[in-house]
Design an enzyme around this catalytic site. Structure first.
Site, PDB file in Angstrom:
ATOM      1  N   THR A  62       0.758  -1.068  -0.203  1.00 19.68           N
ATOM      2  CA  THR A  62      -0.005   0.007   0.006  1.00 19.68           C
ATOM      3  C   THR A  62       1.032   1.281  -0.058  1.00 19.68           C
ATOM      4  OG1 THR A  62      -2.000   1.134   0.937  1.00 19.68           O
ATOM      5  CG2 THR A  62      -0.478  -0.101   2.511  1.00 19.68           C
ATOM      6  N   LYS A  66       3.373   1.150  -3.892  1.00 16.46           N
ATOM      7  CA  LYS A  66       2.975   0.673  -4.918  1.00 16.46           C
ATOM      8  C   LYS A  66       3.587   0.912  -6.457  1.00 16.46           C
ATOM      9  CE  LYS A  66      -1.752   0.553  -3.177  1.00 16.46           C
ATOM     10  NZ  LYS A  66      -3.232   0.912  -3.423  1.00 16.46           N
TER      11      LYS A  66
END
Ligand code: ATR
Length: 272
Positions: A62, A66
């Site tokens: 996350t 990413k």
């Protein structure tokens, strides 16, 4: 026991462990899922450990990793390549393969909740998630023109340049911050709204009483940002990011276990 992780920074707020651990239990899979806060400098050693340790089978990635994780992976799915974004890592024969289930999830939420009439989209923001949103819109059969605006216009221009090279399809037009097009789908991809008093300083009055126009905020906590409550007051249709979040988790779980899990009431409650 198979181990899975979500890596990010910050990570405290992440609901992914509750969701995946619920599914492990419900579907009687011998797995655990934990969150880990990392710094960018730790990405290399984290991926090396993933390759080496037999019990580690996969991970979610996350904010803000990413994109940053990509150089440390062995292969990328076609969607990850097109969106420069990986939110799910699958380990296969000691190889780490990056996938993007955000883009698939976003596309599915539109298929399920949005009329299939030809539509024009207006994207606000040009951050890390925005290419996934553009990919999702382009996947829809009846998607037409896409407009995008960002406070820092250069970032939107750069993003569109990269996306067009990748997708080689319909043009995406960058608008000045403050310029509001006629659109039937307006999506907030910025981080504005995470804090209670956050307001997107754009004037949406031309959407007054447009019931068929959907305002979609990727944020799901808070459930209703000012972007969405203002849209409701104008009479627009609204949706938050809850289903997208759950669907990206469902697709990740499927990549790891081959199971097609249900988004049942218990899981919905975890996110509420
Ligand atoms: P991430 O990769 O996590 O999405 P990001 O790349 O910093 O983070 O993107 C955040 C998005 O929210 C950007 O589109 C950012 O606009 P800028 O590119 O101009 O920074 C947008 N954003 C954040 N705070 C904002 C604000 N106060 N007003 C307008 N846009 C904002």
């Amino acid at each position: 026991m198979n181990n899975y992780f979500v890596i990010g920074n910050p990570i405290d707020h992440s609901l992914s462990p509750s969701i995946h651990n619920y599914w492990f239990k419900k579907y009687e899979i011998n797995g655990t899922y934990e969150k880990i806060k990392l710094e960018t400098k730790d990405l290399k050693s984290f991926t090396e450990e993933m390759r080496d340790k037999g019990n580690i089978k996969g991970a979610n990635v996350t904010v803000p990793f990413k994109n940053k994780i990509i150089p440390f992976l062995d292969e990328l799915s076609p969607i990850s390549k097109k969106t420069f974004s990986v939110n799910t890592i699958v380990k296969k024969d000691k190889k780490l393969i990056g996938h993007n289930t955000d883009a698939i999830a976003f596309c599915k939420t539109l298929e399920d909740n949005y009329s299939s009439l030809a539509h024009t989209s207006f994207i606000i923001g040009a951050g890390g998630v925005t290419p996934s949103i553009i990919w999702g819109i382009k996947e829809l059969k009846n998607s037409d023109k896409i407009y995008i605006t960002n406070r820092t216009k250069e970032k939107a221009i750069e993003l569109v340049k990269n996306m067009n090279e990748n997708l080689m399809s319909r043009s995406i037009e960058v608008l000045d911050w403050g310029e509001i097009p006629d659109a039937s789908l307006v999506i907030n991809t910025t981080s504005l709204g995470l804090k209670e008093n956050d307001n997107i300083e754009l004037n949406f009055k031309k959407y007054q009483n447009k019931k068929s126009c959907m305002f979609y905020d990727l944020i799901y906590n808070p459930k209703e940002t000012n972007f969405l409550s203002d849209a409701k007051k104008r009479g627009n249709y609204t949706m938050n990011g809850k289903m997208m979040f759950l669907l990206q988790a469902k697709h990740a779980f499927n990549l790891w276990t081959n199971l097609d899990v249900k988004i049942d009431d218990e899981v919905l409650k975890i996110v509420d």
